[in-house]
Write a protein that holds these residues in place. Structure first.
Motif, mmCIF file in Angstrom:
data_model
loop_
_atom_site.group_PDB
_atom_site.id
_atom_site.type_symbol
_atom_site.label_atom_id
_atom_site.label_comp_id
_atom_site.label_asym_id
_atom_site.label_seq_id
_atom_site.Cartn_x
_atom_site.Cartn_y
_atom_site.Cartn_z
ATOM 1 N N SER A 17 0.985 -1.310 0.116
ATOM 2 C CA SER A 17 -0.173 0.104 -0.146
ATOM 3 C C SER A 17 0.843 1.177 -0.066
ATOM 4 O O SER A 17 0.703 2.097 -0.879
ATOM 5 C CB SER A 17 -0.978 0.102 1.151
ATOM 6 O OG SER A 17 -1.630 1.103 1.316
ATOM 7 N N ASP A 18 1.971 1.301 1.016
ATOM 8 C CA ASP A 18 2.736 2.398 1.047
ATOM 9 C C ASP A 18 3.601 2.623 -0.229
ATOM 10 O O ASP A 18 3.819 3.833 -0.637
ATOM 11 C CB ASP A 18 3.718 2.269 2.269
ATOM 12 C CG ASP A 18 3.024 2.639 3.448
ATOM 13 O OD1 ASP A 18 1.678 2.937 3.390
ATOM 14 O OD2 ASP A 18 3.516 2.395 4.631
ATOM 15 N N GLU A 55 -9.074 3.617 -4.822
ATOM 16 C CA GLU A 55 -8.921 4.232 -3.514
ATOM 17 C C GLU A 55 -7.786 3.991 -2.655
ATOM 18 O O GLU A 55 -7.589 4.620 -1.720
ATOM 19 C CB GLU A 55 -10.197 3.758 -2.501
ATOM 20 C CG GLU A 55 -11.602 4.447 -3.393
ATOM 21 C CD GLU A 55 -12.781 4.066 -2.593
ATOM 22 O OE1 GLU A 55 -12.774 3.814 -1.422
ATOM 23 O OE2 GLU A 55 -13.645 4.080 -3.138
ATOM 24 N N VAL A 56 -6.805 3.321 -2.831
ATOM 25 C CA VAL A 56 -5.702 3.175 -2.161
ATOM 26 C C VAL A 56 -4.554 3.589 -3.221
ATOM 27 O O VAL A 56 -3.953 4.435 -2.778
ATOM 28 C CB VAL A 56 -5.442 1.569 -1.697
ATOM 29 C CG1 VAL A 56 -4.088 1.589 -0.981
ATOM 30 C CG2 VAL A 56 -6.414 1.321 -0.935
ATOM 31 N N ILE A 57 -4.302 2.779 -4.219
ATOM 32 C CA ILE A 57 -3.360 3.336 -5.242
ATOM 33 C C ILE A 57 -3.748 4.599 -5.959
ATOM 34 O O ILE A 57 -2.928 5.268 -5.824
ATOM 35 C CB ILE A 57 -2.877 2.028 -6.511
ATOM 36 C CG1 ILE A 57 -2.908 0.746 -5.553
ATOM 37 C CG2 ILE A 57 -2.011 2.404 -7.341
ATOM 38 C CD1 ILE A 57 -1.818 0.738 -4.892
ATOM 39 N N VAL A 61 -2.819 6.280 -0.809
ATOM 40 C CA VAL A 61 -3.054 6.132 0.688
ATOM 41 C C VAL A 61 -1.668 5.492 1.021
ATOM 42 O O VAL A 61 -1.109 4.693 0.724
ATOM 43 C CB VAL A 61 -4.268 5.651 0.802
ATOM 44 C CG1 VAL A 61 -4.349 5.120 2.255
ATOM 45 C CG2 VAL A 61 -5.454 6.302 0.189
ATOM 46 N N THR A 62 -1.276 5.998 2.456
ATOM 47 C CA THR A 62 -0.359 5.498 3.069
ATOM 48 C C THR A 62 -0.786 5.259 4.538
ATOM 49 O O THR A 62 -1.720 5.872 5.060
ATOM 50 C CB THR A 62 1.123 6.391 3.205
ATOM 51 O OG1 THR A 62 0.600 7.814 4.034
ATOM 52 C CG2 THR A 62 1.603 6.647 1.860
ATOM 53 N N MET A 63 -0.242 4.287 5.009
ATOM 54 C CA MET A 63 -0.474 3.924 6.420
ATOM 55 C C MET A 63 0.612 3.991 7.495
ATOM 56 O O MET A 63 1.778 3.186 7.175
ATOM 57 C CB MET A 63 -1.069 2.413 6.293
ATOM 58 C CG MET A 63 -2.064 1.754 5.611
ATOM 59 S SD MET A 63 -2.351 0.397 5.494
ATOM 60 C CE MET A 63 -2.933 -0.035 7.437
#
Length: 124
Positions: A17-18, A55-57, A61-63
């Motif tokens: 994800s990051d 919605e992530v890529i 989005v980072t966590m």
């Protein structure tokens, strides 16, 4: 459970994800996985891939994992989220809780929720 002791599938999910790596991210999911993100259901790898791409890529989005715990075989991860998504009306920082169920080193269920703070009367 600390961040460094997260199961490989959860570590892989966070890292992919990051890195905005959709191929690596979806590879951590079972073909018949289920995701509930903010009360929206996505069943199967194809539907989950579309969600992740958008919605992530797509939103980059980072966590930042702040805590993790194991509960009856599941993994509960709290993370400060950031990215290029619409932030109007969201708290700052935005902390989401991720409830992972892992089977055979793949994510079979992921529930993502913005929890409300625990009321003072409920704290022990």
């Amino acid at each position: 459970m600390t961040v460094t002791t997260l199961p490989p599938a959860v570590q892989g999910y966070v890292a992919a994800s990051d890195a905005f790596d959709g191929d690596s991210l979806i590879a951590w999911f079972a073909e018949d996985a289920f995701v509930n993100d903010a009360r929206r259901e996505f069943w199967g790898a194809d539907a989950i891939r579309r969600l992740l791409d958008r919605e992530v890529i797509g939103d980059r989005v980072t966590m930042n994992v702040t805590s993790a715990a194991g509960h009856r075989g599941d993994v509960v991860v709290n993370a400060v989220m950031d990215g290029e998504y619409e932030k109007a009306g969201l708290p700052d920082p935005l902390v989401l809780t991720h409830y992972f169920t892992i089977r055979d080193d793949r994510i079979v269920r992921l529930i993502i929720i913005r929890n409300e703070p625990t009321p003072a009367w409920a704290e022990g």
